[in-house]
Design a protein around this motif. Structure first.
Motif, PDB file in Angstrom:
ATOM      1  N   GLN A 105       0.724  -0.981  -0.156  1.00 38.08           N
ATOM      2  CA  GLN A 105       0.110  -0.011  -0.217  1.00 38.08           C
ATOM      3  C   GLN A 105       0.407   1.242  -0.181  1.00 38.08           C
ATOM      4  O   GLN A 105       1.737   0.715   0.450  1.00 38.08           O
ATOM      5  N   LYS A 106       0.506   2.172  -0.801  1.00 31.55           N
ATOM      6  CA  LYS A 106       1.516   4.026  -0.903  1.00 31.55           C
ATOM      7  C   LYS A 106       0.454   4.520   0.671  1.00 31.55           C
ATOM      8  O   LYS A 106      -0.470   4.566   0.107  1.00 31.55           O
ATOM      9  N   ILE A 107       1.635   4.941   1.351  1.00 25.30           N
ATOM     10  CA  ILE A 107       1.225   5.653   2.454  1.00 25.30           C
ATOM     11  C   ILE A 107       1.165   6.906   2.428  1.00 25.30           C
ATOM     12  O   ILE A 107       2.757   7.592   1.235  1.00 25.30           O
ATOM     13  N   VAL A 108       0.249   7.334   2.909  1.00 22.03           N
ATOM     14  CA  VAL A 108       0.656   8.915   2.717  1.00 22.03           C
ATOM     15  C   VAL A 108       0.784   9.781   4.051  1.00 22.03           C
ATOM     16  O   VAL A 108      -0.008   9.355   4.609  1.00 22.03           O
ATOM     17  N   PHE A 109       0.582  10.773   4.376  1.00 19.79           N
ATOM     18  CA  PHE A 109       0.537  11.673   5.567  1.00 19.79           C
ATOM     19  C   PHE A 109       1.175  13.038   5.644  1.00 19.79           C
ATOM     20  O   PHE A 109       0.914  13.651   4.431  1.00 19.79           O
ATOM     21  N   THR A 110      -0.033  13.577   6.082  1.00 16.58           N
ATOM     22  CA  THR A 110      -0.110  14.966   6.138  1.00 16.58           C
ATOM     23  C   THR A 110      -0.579  15.531   8.137  1.00 16.58           C
ATOM     24  O   THR A 110      -0.803  14.327   8.632  1.00 16.58           O
ATOM     25  N   ASN A 111      -0.566  16.514   8.230  1.00 13.79           N
ATOM     26  CA  ASN A 111      -0.579  16.682   9.905  1.00 13.79           C
ATOM     27  C   ASN A 111      -1.153  18.522   9.905  1.00 13.79           C
ATOM     28  O   ASN A 111      -0.878  18.993   8.609  1.00 13.79           O
ATOM     29  N   GLY A 112      -2.008  18.613  10.693  1.00 13.71           N
ATOM     30  CA  GLY A 112      -2.193  19.844  11.126  1.00 13.71           C
ATOM     31  C   GLY A 112      -2.700  20.478  12.568  1.00 13.71           C
ATOM     32  O   GLY A 112      -2.584  19.335  13.077  1.00 13.71           O
ATOM     33  N   CYS A 113      -3.283  21.048  12.931  1.00 15.52           N
ATOM     34  CA  CYS A 113      -3.999  21.451  14.006  1.00 15.52           C
ATOM     35  C   CYS A 113      -5.887  20.609  13.686  1.00 15.52           C
ATOM     36  O   CYS A 113      -5.965  20.577  14.319  1.00 15.52           O
ATOM     37  N   PHE A 114      -6.333  21.889  13.028  1.00 15.82           N
ATOM     38  CA  PHE A 114      -8.157  21.137  12.788  1.00 15.82           C
ATOM     39  C   PHE A 114      -8.907  21.113  13.235  1.00 15.82           C
ATOM     40  O   PHE A 114      -9.303  20.590  14.048  1.00 15.82           O
ATOM     41  N   ASP A 115      -8.368  22.715  14.111  1.00 14.54           N
ATOM     42  CA  ASP A 115      -8.961  23.400  14.985  1.00 14.54           C
ATOM     43  C   ASP A 115     -10.882  22.737  14.410  1.00 14.54           C
ATOM     44  O   ASP A 115     -11.547  23.189  15.803  1.00 14.54           O
ATOM     45  N   ILE A 116     -11.104  24.177  13.465  1.00 13.67           N
ATOM     46  CA  ILE A 116     -12.261  23.310  12.937  1.00 13.67           C
ATOM     47  C   ILE A 116     -12.973  23.108  11.912  1.00 13.67           C
ATOM     48  O   ILE A 116     -11.845  23.915  11.357  1.00 13.67           O
TER      49      ILE A 116
ATOM     50  N   ASN B  22      -5.696  30.653  23.746  1.00 10.55           N
ATOM     51  CA  ASN B  22      -7.591  30.278  23.448  1.00 10.55           C
ATOM     52  C   ASN B  22      -7.456  29.375  22.576  1.00 10.55           C
ATOM     53  O   ASN B  22      -8.568  29.307  22.669  1.00 10.55           O
ATOM     54  N   ARG B  23      -6.573  28.691  21.901  1.00 14.52           N
ATOM     55  CA  ARG B  23      -6.856  27.367  21.123  1.00 14.52           C
ATOM     56  C   ARG B  23      -6.613  26.365  21.842  1.00 14.52           C
ATOM     57  O   ARG B  23      -5.296  26.580  22.576  1.00 14.52           O
ATOM     58  N   PRO B  24      -6.401  25.145  20.999  1.00 14.30           N
ATOM     59  CA  PRO B  24      -7.224  25.073  20.621  1.00 14.30           C
ATOM     60  C   PRO B  24      -8.973  25.321  20.336  1.00 14.30           C
ATOM     61  O   PRO B  24      -9.166  24.939  21.943  1.00 14.30           O
ATOM     62  N   ILE B  25      -9.725  25.761  20.178  1.00 15.18           N
ATOM     63  CA  ILE B  25     -11.194  25.591  20.017  1.00 15.18           C
ATOM     64  C   ILE B  25     -11.893  24.414  21.095  1.00 15.18           C
ATOM     65  O   ILE B  25     -12.770  24.309  21.569  1.00 15.18           O
ATOM     66  N   GLN B  26     -11.342  23.045  19.740  1.00 17.57           N
ATOM     67  CA  GLN B  26     -12.154  22.029  19.917  1.00 17.57           C
ATOM     68  C   GLN B  26     -10.627  21.234  20.796  1.00 17.57           C
ATOM     69  O   GLN B  26      -9.952  21.222  20.421  1.00 17.57           O
ATOM     70  N   ASN B  27     -10.847  20.092  21.487  1.00 21.75           N
ATOM     71  CA  ASN B  27      -9.816  19.169  21.921  1.00 21.75           C
ATOM     72  C   ASN B  27      -8.932  18.275  20.826  1.00 21.75           C
ATOM     73  O   ASN B  27      -9.942  18.025  20.047  1.00 21.75           O
ATOM     74  N   GLN B  28      -8.490  17.681  21.674  1.00 29.11           N
ATOM     75  CA  GLN B  28      -7.704  16.846  20.580  1.00 29.11           C
ATOM     76  C   GLN B  28      -8.067  15.012  20.482  1.00 29.11           C
ATOM     77  O   GLN B  28      -8.477  14.677  19.115  1.00 29.11           O
ATOM     78  N   ASP B  29      -9.192  14.977  21.251  1.00 28.99           N
ATOM     79  CA  ASP B  29      -9.853  13.946  21.452  1.00 28.99           C
ATOM     80  C   ASP B  29     -10.721  14.494  20.623  1.00 28.99           C
ATOM     81  O   ASP B  29     -11.603  13.171  19.740  1.00 28.99           O
ATOM     82  N   ALA B  30     -11.668  15.539  20.738  1.00 33.07           N
ATOM     83  CA  ALA B  30     -13.033  15.729  19.817  1.00 33.07           C
ATOM     84  C   ALA B  30     -12.275  16.129  18.538  1.00 33.07           C
ATOM     85  O   ALA B  30     -13.207  15.364  16.956  1.00 33.07           O
ATOM     86  N   ARG B  31     -11.087  16.912  17.397  1.00 28.88           N
ATOM     87  CA  ARG B  31     -10.437  17.178  16.963  1.00 28.88           C
ATOM     88  C   ARG B  31     -10.338  15.446  16.198  1.00 28.88           C
ATOM     89  O   ARG B  31     -10.601  15.992  14.980  1.00 28.88           O
ATOM     90  N   ALA B  32     -10.059  14.954  17.024  1.00 27.77           N
ATOM     91  CA  ALA B  32      -9.030  13.309  16.500  1.00 27.77           C
ATOM     92  C   ALA B  32     -11.082  12.345  15.861  1.00 27.77           C
ATOM     93  O   ALA B  32     -10.191  12.049  14.255  1.00 27.77           O
TER      94      ALA B  32
END
Length: 164
Positions: free
Chosen positions: A29-40, A76-86
């Motif tokens: 399988q070809k593996i692709v990676f990206t990343n970010g905060c994805f707050d909203i 004051n960030r993130p607006i949403q916590n990491q569990d919600a964003r994930a």
């Protein structure tokens, strides 16, 4: 089948990540990676994530932890916590795994994943992307996705504050 359990199972720690990578690599399988905060999560995020997924068979999203977002964005960030964003990211059908990382950059996670393709938004320059040179040195590719104008979590937050 419990759909929420399926979604939650896509949120991985290091051991699960390593297991999934081994299975995917065995089946070429070809593996692709990206990343970010994805707050909203907004249209720009969905467009870039879907575009990233199109570069391979499996998409892994590195997600900045709450502490990392605070350091990078504002107290004051993130607006949403990491569990919600994930959870929201994992609910997208084209996202195969979400891995939270604590550092300010995903450099260590990128070394662990060793993706075939790393993808970021077109608002970046390859030379400024953490881990990009390492991916290239390993024989991988770095791709830039067109940035969707007028979409940002900060912009959405500012609109809400103004009552628009």
């Amino acid at each position: 089948m419990d759909k929420l359990a399926v979604i939650k199972n896509k949120i991985a720690g290091e051991k699960q990540l390593q297991r999934e990578l081994a299975v995917w690599r065995l089946s070429d399988q070809k593996i692709v990676f990206t990343n970010g905060c994805f707050d909203i999560l907004h249209a720009g995020h969905v467009q870039s994530l879907a575009g990233a997924a199109s570069f391979g068979n499996r998409l892994i999203v590195g997600l900045n932890s709450d502490a990392s977002v605070k350091r990078l964005k504002a107290e004051n960030r993130p607006i949403q916590n990491q569990d919600a964003r994930a959870l929201i990211l994992a609910a997208l059908h084209f996202v195969d795994l979400v891995v939270v990382f604590e550092e300010d950059t995903p450099e260590n996670l990128i070394h662990l994943v060793n993706p075939d393709v790393m993808v970021k938004g077109g608002d970046y320059k390859i030379e400024d992307i953490a881990g990009a040179q390492w991916v290239l040195d390993q024989g991988g590719k770095v791709e830039l996705i067109r940035y969707l104008d007028n979409t940002s979590s900060t912009g959405i937050i500012n609109k809400i504050k103004k009552g628009l």
